[in-house]
Structure formats: C-alpha cells, structure tokens
Scaffold this motif. Structure first.
Motif, PDB file in Angstrom:
ATOM      1  N   GLY A 256       0.783  -1.227   0.000  1.00 18.95           N
ATOM      2  CA  GLY A 256       0.000   0.000   0.000  1.00 18.95           C
ATOM      3  C   GLY A 256       0.811   1.272   0.000  1.00 18.95           C
ATOM      4  N   ALA A 257       2.114   1.189  -0.305  1.00 22.25           N
ATOM      5  CA  ALA A 257       2.967   2.374  -0.294  1.00 22.25           C
ATOM      6  C   ALA A 257       2.833   3.191  -1.574  1.00 22.25           C
ATOM      7  CB  ALA A 257       4.428   1.971  -0.092  1.00 22.25           C
ATOM      8  N   ILE A 258       2.504   2.535  -2.677  1.00 15.09           N
ATOM      9  CA  ILE A 258       2.311   3.215  -3.951  1.00 15.09           C
ATOM     10  C   ILE A 258       1.050   2.684  -4.620  1.00 15.09           C
ATOM     11  CG2 ILE A 258       4.793   3.587  -4.303  1.00 15.09           C
ATOM     12  CD1 ILE A 258       4.718   1.300  -6.373  1.00 15.09           C
ATOM     13  N   GLY A 259       0.613   3.388  -5.639  1.00 18.30           N
ATOM     14  CA  GLY A 259      -0.536   2.931  -6.408  1.00 18.30           C
ATOM     15  C   GLY A 259      -0.489   3.544  -7.794  1.00 18.30           C
ATOM     16  N   LEU A 260      -1.257   3.005  -8.701  1.00 19.65           N
ATOM     17  CA  LEU A 260      -1.316   3.509 -10.076  1.00 19.65           C
ATOM     18  C   LEU A 260      -2.527   4.411 -10.204  1.00 19.65           C
ATOM     19  CD1 LEU A 260       0.214   3.199 -12.797  1.00 19.65           C
ATOM     20  CD2 LEU A 260      -1.512   1.489 -13.425  1.00 19.65           C
ATOM     21  N   GLN A 261      -2.279   5.673 -10.518  1.00 19.27           N
ATOM     22  CA  GLN A 261      -3.345   6.641 -10.734  1.00 19.27           C
ATOM     23  C   GLN A 261      -3.276   7.076 -12.190  1.00 19.27           C
ATOM     24  OE1 GLN A 261      -3.330   9.817  -7.868  1.00 19.27           O
ATOM     25  NE2 GLN A 261      -3.050   8.439  -6.133  1.00 19.27           N
ATOM     26  N   GLY A 262      -4.245   6.638 -12.959  1.00 23.73           N
ATOM     27  CA  GLY A 262      -4.163   6.857 -14.395  1.00 23.73           C
ATOM     28  C   GLY A 262      -3.049   5.997 -14.947  1.00 23.73           C
ATOM     29  N   LYS A 263      -2.055   6.626 -15.534  1.00 27.71           N
ATOM     30  CA  LYS A 263      -0.909   5.896 -16.063  1.00 27.71           C
ATOM     31  C   LYS A 263       0.368   6.197 -15.276  1.00 27.71           C
ATOM     32  CE  LYS A 263      -2.672   5.665 -20.806  1.00 27.71           C
ATOM     33  NZ  LYS A 263      -2.389   5.972 -22.235  1.00 27.71           N
ATOM     34  N   ARG A 264       0.221   6.823 -14.110  1.00 31.83           N
ATOM     35  CA  ARG A 264       1.377   7.235 -13.332  1.00 31.83           C
ATOM     36  C   ARG A 264       1.403   6.565 -11.968  1.00 31.83           C
ATOM     37  NH1 ARG A 264       4.361  10.188 -17.172  1.00 31.83           N
ATOM     38  NH2 ARG A 264       2.823  11.121 -18.571  1.00 31.83           N
ATOM     39  N   VAL A 265       2.625   6.309 -11.495  1.00 32.71           N
ATOM     40  CA  VAL A 265       2.816   5.726 -10.174  1.00 32.71           C
ATOM     41  C   VAL A 265       2.925   6.854  -9.160  1.00 32.71           C
ATOM     42  CG1 VAL A 265       4.331   4.323  -8.721  1.00 32.71           C
ATOM     43  CG2 VAL A 265       3.997   3.722 -11.132  1.00 32.71           C
ATOM     44  N   ARG A 266       2.153   6.766  -8.103  1.00 29.04           N
ATOM     45  CA  ARG A 266       2.190   7.783  -7.055  1.00 29.04           C
ATOM     46  C   ARG A 266       2.328   7.119  -5.690  1.00 29.04           C
ATOM     47  NH1 ARG A 266       0.349  12.869  -8.836  1.00 29.04           N
ATOM     48  NH2 ARG A 266      -0.631  12.836 -10.904  1.00 29.04           N
ATOM     49  N   ALA A 267       3.068   7.768  -4.803  1.00 28.93           N
ATOM     50  CA  ALA A 267       3.168   7.296  -3.426  1.00 28.93           C
ATOM     51  C   ALA A 267       1.881   7.642  -2.697  1.00 28.93           C
ATOM     52  CB  ALA A 267       4.362   7.946  -2.738  1.00 28.93           C
ATOM     53  N   THR A 268       1.474   6.783  -1.790  1.00 35.79           N
ATOM     54  CA  THR A 268       0.279   7.038  -0.993  1.00 35.79           C
ATOM     55  C   THR A 268       0.654   7.845   0.242  1.00 35.79           C
ATOM     56  OG1 THR A 268       0.541   5.019   0.315  1.00 35.79           O
ATOM     57  CG2 THR A 268      -0.676   4.829  -1.768  1.00 35.79           C
ATOM     58  N   GLY A 269      -0.340   8.161   1.043  1.00 36.74           N
ATOM     59  CA  GLY A 269      -0.070   8.936   2.246  1.00 36.74           C
ATOM     60  C   GLY A 269       0.474   8.100   3.381  1.00 36.74           C
ATOM     61  N   THR A 270       0.421   6.788   3.235  1.00 40.83           N
ATOM     62  CA  THR A 270       0.909   5.916   4.304  1.00 40.83           C
ATOM     63  C   THR A 270       2.411   5.722   4.195  1.00 40.83           C
ATOM     64  OG1 THR A 270       0.510   3.947   2.931  1.00 40.83           O
ATOM     65  CG2 THR A 270      -1.284   4.668   4.401  1.00 40.83           C
ATOM     66  N   ALA A 271       3.029   5.343   5.296  1.00 36.17           N
ATOM     67  CA  ALA A 271       4.477   5.127   5.311  1.00 36.17           C
ATOM     68  C   ALA A 271       4.783   3.801   6.001  1.00 36.17           C
ATOM     69  CB  ALA A 271       5.183   6.274   6.015  1.00 36.17           C
ATOM     70  N   PRO A 272       4.460   2.685   5.352  1.00 36.35           N
ATOM     71  CA  PRO A 272       4.710   1.378   5.970  1.00 36.35           C
ATOM     72  C   PRO A 272       6.194   1.062   6.032  1.00 36.35           C
ATOM     73  CG  PRO A 272       4.031   1.099   3.696  1.00 36.35           C
ATOM     74  CD  PRO A 272       3.910   2.565   4.000  1.00 36.35           C
ATOM     75  N   GLN A 273       6.552   0.182   6.945  1.00 35.40           N
ATOM     76  CA  GLN A 273       7.929  -0.274   7.033  1.00 35.40           C
ATOM     77  C   GLN A 273       8.237  -1.157   5.825  1.00 35.40           C
ATOM     78  OE1 GLN A 273      10.257   0.574   9.379  1.00 35.40           O
ATOM     79  NE2 GLN A 273       8.712   2.018  10.134  1.00 35.40           N
ATOM     80  N   THR A 274       9.361  -0.911   5.189  1.00 31.51           N
ATOM     81  CA  THR A 274       9.726  -1.691   4.003  1.00 31.51           C
ATOM     82  C   THR A 274      11.234  -1.771   3.861  1.00 31.51           C
ATOM     83  OG1 THR A 274       9.619  -1.757   1.568  1.00 31.51           O
ATOM     84  CG2 THR A 274       9.469   0.410   2.606  1.00 31.51           C
TER      85      THR A 274
END
Length: 242
Positions: A46-64
């Motif tokens: 859940g750290a990133i997602g596809l919005q349209g054709k672009r990759v965007r970071a989400t508002g969450t900051a999980p450990q990775t």
C-alpha cells in the motif's frame, strides 16, 4: 531449513521473484526484471498505487526493505509511468543487495569468480531449497485451486451435510464443485510477475495457463515487466552482429 530461514510467505516479492528467477546451480538470474518486483512489493503493502498511467506514493508510510526506492518515488514532483520507474530503479547494486540479504539468511550462497583484469562477477547458487520449494507449492496450489490444507475439502464435504463424501445419498443431487481457492495477494502478485516474465511455464509446466493469465491480466506491475522485456528484445534484435 534452519530456524533463521524465513518461510516462503515471509520473503518479500523481490526476494521470492529473484529466487525463482535464478538458476539453482550456477546462481545467475535468467530474467533481468528486479525493479518490477520492487514496484509490486510497494504496491502490495500500500505504499504506492497507479493513478491513471502514473505511479504515485500514498499517504501511508509502511515499514519496508525498499525505503530508498519508495522515497525516490515519493520525492518526484512529477510522477512517472511504471515503465519509467522500472528503468530508473533497475541496477546491479540493487539486485546484489537482495541476493546478499538471502545469502545472510542461508538461502543462497555468495560465490565470487575472478575474470580478466579487475573484472569480477558474483553468483548466488541455491544453498537451501526449502524456501523455493515452499514458493512453488503455493503457486501450484493457487493455479490448481487446491486448498492450502489438503484435508480441508474432505472435512468440509463431510460436515456440510452430515454425510461421508464417499457415500452420498442416492436421492440427493450431486454436490456442487467448490470454487477454486483464491490465492493470497502476495502469491497472486508473484504469479503475475512470473507469467509476464515468461518464467511460470518453466517453473510449473503443468500450470493452468488460462487461470494464470486471468490472475495477471489486471495487475499493473506485471504489465511493466512485459513492457520492459519487449524493449530488451527489440534492442537485442537491433544490435548489429546478433
């Protein structure tokens, strides 16, 4: 498997993908698609997602384990496409970092080979087959629709109507065939990546290709795999002397 070696479910996607994509004996990766697995891992948590054709970071900051890659994505003022991020994140040092992590866990072995001059290559042949075997077992179960517990379906059939499945009521209609078990998100992502990279059929020859394609068709990180491999093949075809 020793007590420190993680189960298949505990491996992150880059580790699992690279382990399956590496030749067990000579320790070399068969497909250069490490960065696609990183995108898949970040998407999965859940750290990133596809919005349209672009990759965007989400508002969450999980450990990775891939905080560096996440910060690169988060820090871009103008978001990029998956294909662009694949080319930016791919690199020998990043791949070696994942291998070294698995070597520290005793899954693969660090083997160096000296070449002419100062050039030196490193290979990571398999040391403990148990994690890979566990991954393949999960993949086979997901593609066959088999339950995680082999005895679960029999128990369910017995408990459902209070009858033993082997002695059905002659006047009752045949019980409906249970739906194929839906794999967990991590296994689905791994199947999609392997399918897109052309490795699934080699690893699991009896895999249900239709089911595998169904699982992979709507998964955007796997599309990035296909796009990048297509570009690699085109570059190889255009290279003079090949």
């Amino acid at each position: 498997m020793n007590a420190e070696t993680p189960q298949a479910a505990e491996l992150n996607l880059p580790q699992a993908f690279l382990l399956l994509a590496t030749n067990d004996k000579d320790g070399t990766p068969e497909v250069p698609v490490y960065a696609r697995a990183v995108l898949a891992e970040l998407d999965l948590i859940g750290a990133i997602g596809l919005q349209g054709k672009r990759v965007r970071a989400t508002g969450t900051a999980p450990q990775t384990d891939f905080q560096h890659e996440l910060e690169l994505i988060r820090g871009k003022s103008r978001p990029h496409t998956p294909k662009r991020w694949v080319s930016m994140l791919e690199g020998r040092a990043a791949v070696q970092r994942v291998y070294e992590g698995m070597a520290a866990l005793g899954i693969v072995e660090h083997v160096g080979e000296k070449h002419v001059g100062l050039f030196r290559s490193v290979r990571y042949p398999e040391k403990d087959h148990a994690p890979e075997a566990a991954l393949l077992k999960k993949i086979q179960a997901a593609l066959s629709g088999a339950p995680a517990d082999p005895g679960a379906s029999d128990a369910t059939a017995t408990d459902a109507g209070g009858l033993d499945a082997g002695t059905p009521d002659a006047g009752a209609p045949a019980p409906a065939k249970p739906d194929a078990a839906k794999p967990d998100a991590r296994t689905t992502a791994l199947i999609a990546l392997l399918q897109a990279a052309g490795l699934l059929g080699k690893l699991v020859p009896a895999a249900d290709k239709v089911r595998a394609s169904t699982l992979a068709k709507d998964y955007w990180p796997s599309h990035a795999v296909e796009d990048e491999l297509r570009m690699i093949r085109l570059a190889e075809e255009e290279e003079p002397g090949i």
